[in-house]
Design an enzyme around this catalytic site. Structure first.
Site, PDB file in Angstrom:
ATOM      1  N   ALA A  10       0.818  -1.211   0.000  1.00 17.36           N
ATOM      2  CA  ALA A  10       0.000   0.000   0.000  1.00 17.36           C
ATOM      3  C   ALA A  10       0.851   1.260   0.000  1.00 17.36           C
ATOM      4  CB  ALA A  10      -0.946  -0.011   1.196  1.00 17.36           C
ATOM      5  N   ALA A  30       2.720   2.273   7.720  1.00 14.59           N
ATOM      6  CA  ALA A  30       2.908   1.015   8.445  1.00 14.59           C
ATOM      7  C   ALA A  30       3.072  -0.152   7.493  1.00 14.59           C
ATOM      8  CB  ALA A  30       1.724   0.772   9.380  1.00 14.59           C
ATOM      9  N   SER A  31       2.252  -0.200   6.460  1.00 13.29           N
ATOM     10  CA  SER A  31       2.358  -1.276   5.472  1.00 13.29           C
ATOM     11  C   SER A  31       3.715  -1.249   4.788  1.00 13.29           C
ATOM     12  CB  SER A  31       1.233  -1.141   4.442  1.00 13.29           C
ATOM     13  OG  SER A  31       1.405  -2.054   3.383  1.00 13.29           O
ATOM     14  N   ARG A  70      -6.305  -4.423  -4.014  1.00  9.13           N
ATOM     15  CA  ARG A  70      -7.636  -4.154  -3.482  1.00  9.13           C
ATOM     16  C   ARG A  70      -8.690  -4.102  -4.587  1.00  9.13           C
ATOM     17  NH1 ARG A  70      -8.482  -1.939   2.183  1.00  9.13           N
ATOM     18  NH2 ARG A  70      -9.859  -3.716   1.849  1.00  9.13           N
ATOM     19  N   GLU A 118     -12.877   4.587  -2.105  1.00  8.25           N
ATOM     20  CA  GLU A 118     -12.282   3.776  -1.042  1.00  8.25           C
ATOM     21  C   GLU A 118     -13.286   3.408   0.054  1.00  8.25           C
ATOM     22  OE1 GLU A 118      -8.588   2.989  -0.765  1.00  8.25           O
ATOM     23  OE2 GLU A 118      -8.923   3.264  -2.902  1.00  8.25           O
ATOM     24  N   HIS A 157      -6.380   7.490   4.258  1.00  7.08           N
ATOM     25  CA  HIS A 157      -7.838   7.553   4.356  1.00  7.08           C
ATOM     26  C   HIS A 157      -8.213   8.543   5.458  1.00  7.08           C
ATOM     27  CE1 HIS A 157      -8.059   3.184   2.704  1.00  7.08           C
ATOM     28  NE2 HIS A 157      -8.285   4.041   1.741  1.00  7.08           N
ATOM     29  N   CYS A 176     -10.434   0.345  10.883  1.00  4.29           N
ATOM     30  CA  CYS A 176     -10.281  -0.272   9.557  1.00  4.29           C
ATOM     31  C   CYS A 176     -10.970  -1.622   9.488  1.00  4.29           C
ATOM     32  CB  CYS A 176      -8.796  -0.452   9.226  1.00  4.29           C
ATOM     33  SG  CYS A 176      -7.937   1.059   8.769  1.00  4.29           S
TER      34      CYS A 176
END
Length: 457
Positions: free
Chosen positions: A30, A35-36, A146, A182, A261, A380
């Site tokens: 992502a 964090a990803s 996604r 999204e 987001h 999330c």
């Protein structure tokens, strides 16, 4: 819709959490999700991730909140690999993808559907002109891993919310950059109570047909995923009037800091909007528009930049928390453990939230580290669906959590999930077979019928 037309006043919010899938891994897919990206390539523990999610669901159920469950998607998506030119047996397809395009293999193995805040946008029946609950699956076109989700998401939602007299399902928007959607991660409903008429706050990162204008500042580091045009289209699909919707641009500096987001920088519930100073490009205009449309006074809870930096907001996911209503009018905030580990964030929780003039009277800390390392906190993991008693009674399948279902799902995870999964393990044909067996059993446990590609033939 008037109260006379809507006799069912027992409206409650159901949080439908996504079950973490058997292929949960850290692939760093992502872009813009700090964090990803920072945990890409690490070894994941799918079993622990799924059990952490179930533990959060069970704790909220035990506390009296209505808790639902949504199943993971079929992964690896071998159909997607074949559509990209990989041919032969399943084993051959996986081997070729691992050798020739490992990033594509990682993408088709992603367990990102666990973050059901991205599954769809939902309008409850008190706000819809036809008195039904409306669903639009998010097209998630901004990232390939996604983009693979909406078709199955649509089937799952239609299988659960299948009563056409009470539920309306709309197609995902065209999967083009102009209508990049999204889902509920960029949507917040504000109202006096769950059964009252609400105002819908849609937050977008860019305008597809006005991009480049001097009046439209753009992020410079990471892409803006949601478009104004997508948000407006979903509002039209659901029949929302101009007086029911506010469209606000996300602050580009927040996007560049990793706020991919809006639910990473703001969370709303009832009349409360908990947000960071840098959440909206036009903070004052956004609040004014909400106040003009809401029938109940807005309760803004503003966290200033000097209290929590953007870096700490993203690192702790303070705003990616669940804000839940209690019968006595108070609210509970469910935060990830990382909030407690950050001194400035935890001090803000005590000083600005618990000691502030707002309904938040309790903060509950939950461990969702496996999800957090991939960039998803408590908010999330859930899709919020406001339902009246009759609508809850019309749900198909066995998707509302109780002690028996929690026990069966826990045992199911322990039977089928691995406790270690590295990116190189994704090419293992045994993993693909294990996943199909697990999902076939799960669809039986949840009683949702055939929703997966391998079940449809």
């Amino acid at each position: 819709m008037s109260d006379q037309q809507r006799p069912d006043r027992d409206y409650r919010e159901v949080n439908f959490d996504g079950l973490v899938g058997p292929t949960h891994n850290y692939a760093g897919l992502a872009l813009g999700n700090v964090a990803s990206m920072s945990h890409g390539g690490l070894v994941a523990n799918p079993r622990e991730a799924a059990l952490q999610g179930l533990a959060k669901m069970k704790a909220l159920m035990d506390a009296g909140y209505l808790q639902g469950v949504l199943p993971p998607q079929q992964r690896p998506d071998l159909g997607a690999l074949r559509a990209l030119g990989f041919s032969g047996s399943d084993e051959r397809v996986l081997a070729r993808a691992a050798g020739d395009a490992p990033q594509i293999l990682r993408a088709v193995c992603s367990a990102s559907s666990m973050w059901t805040a991205n599954a769809a946008t939902v309008t409850p029946s008190p706000d819809a002109p036809d008195g039904r609950v409306h669903f639009t699956p998010a097209n998630l076109q901004s990232s390939f891993h996604r983009f693979l989700e909406p078709a199955t998401t649509g089937r799952v939602l239609a299988a659960i919310f299948r009563d056409e007299a009470r539920f309306a399902h709309h197609p995902a928007l065209p999967a083009t950059p102009a209508f990049s959607d999204e889902g509920a991660a960029n949507h917040t409903r504000l109202a006096g109570g769950h059964g009252d008429a609400g105002v819908h706050l849609f937050v977008y990162g860019r305008e597809a047909f006005g991009w480049g204008s001097e009046t439209l500042p753009a992020p410079k580091r990471f892409p803006a995923r949601q478009t104004l045009e997508a948000s407006q289209a979903v509002a039209r699909q659901h029949g929302l009037a101009e007086s029911q919707a506010v469209f606000a641009q996300q602050h580009p500096e927040a996007i560049d800091a990793g706020v991919f987001h809006n639910d990473v920088i703001a969370v709303g519930n009832g009349p409360v909007l908990l947000y960071h100073e840098m959440a909206f490009l036009d903070e004052a205009g956004t609040l004014e528009a909400l106040r003009e449309r809401m029938r109940t006074p807005l309760i803004p809870v503003r966290i200033p930049l000097e209290a929590v930096s953007l870096e700490d907001a993203v690192g702790s996911y303070l705003f990616n928390s669940q804000l839940l209503s209690n019968p006595d009018g108070s609210m509970t905030l469910v935060v990830p453990g990382e909030c407690q580990e950050n001194a400035s964030v935890w001090r803000t929780v005590q000083d600005h939230l618990l000691a502030g003039a707002n309904p938040i009277g309790e903060v509950v800390v939950k461990d969702v580290k496996q999800s957090m390392r991939n960039g998803g906190g408590p908010a999330c993991l859930r899709l919020r669906v406001v339902l009246g008693a009759e609508e809850r009674g019309a749900l198909a399948g066995r998707v509302l959590l109780d002690d028996a279902l929690h026990g069966e799902l826990t045992a199911w995870v322990e039977r089928h999930y691995r406790d270690r999964l590295a990116p190189e393990d994704l090419a293992d044909p045994a993993l693909a077979r294990e996943t199909l067996v697990a999902l076939d059993e799960l669809s039986g446990i949840l009683e949702i019928g055939s929703v997966y590609p391998f079940q449809l033939g």
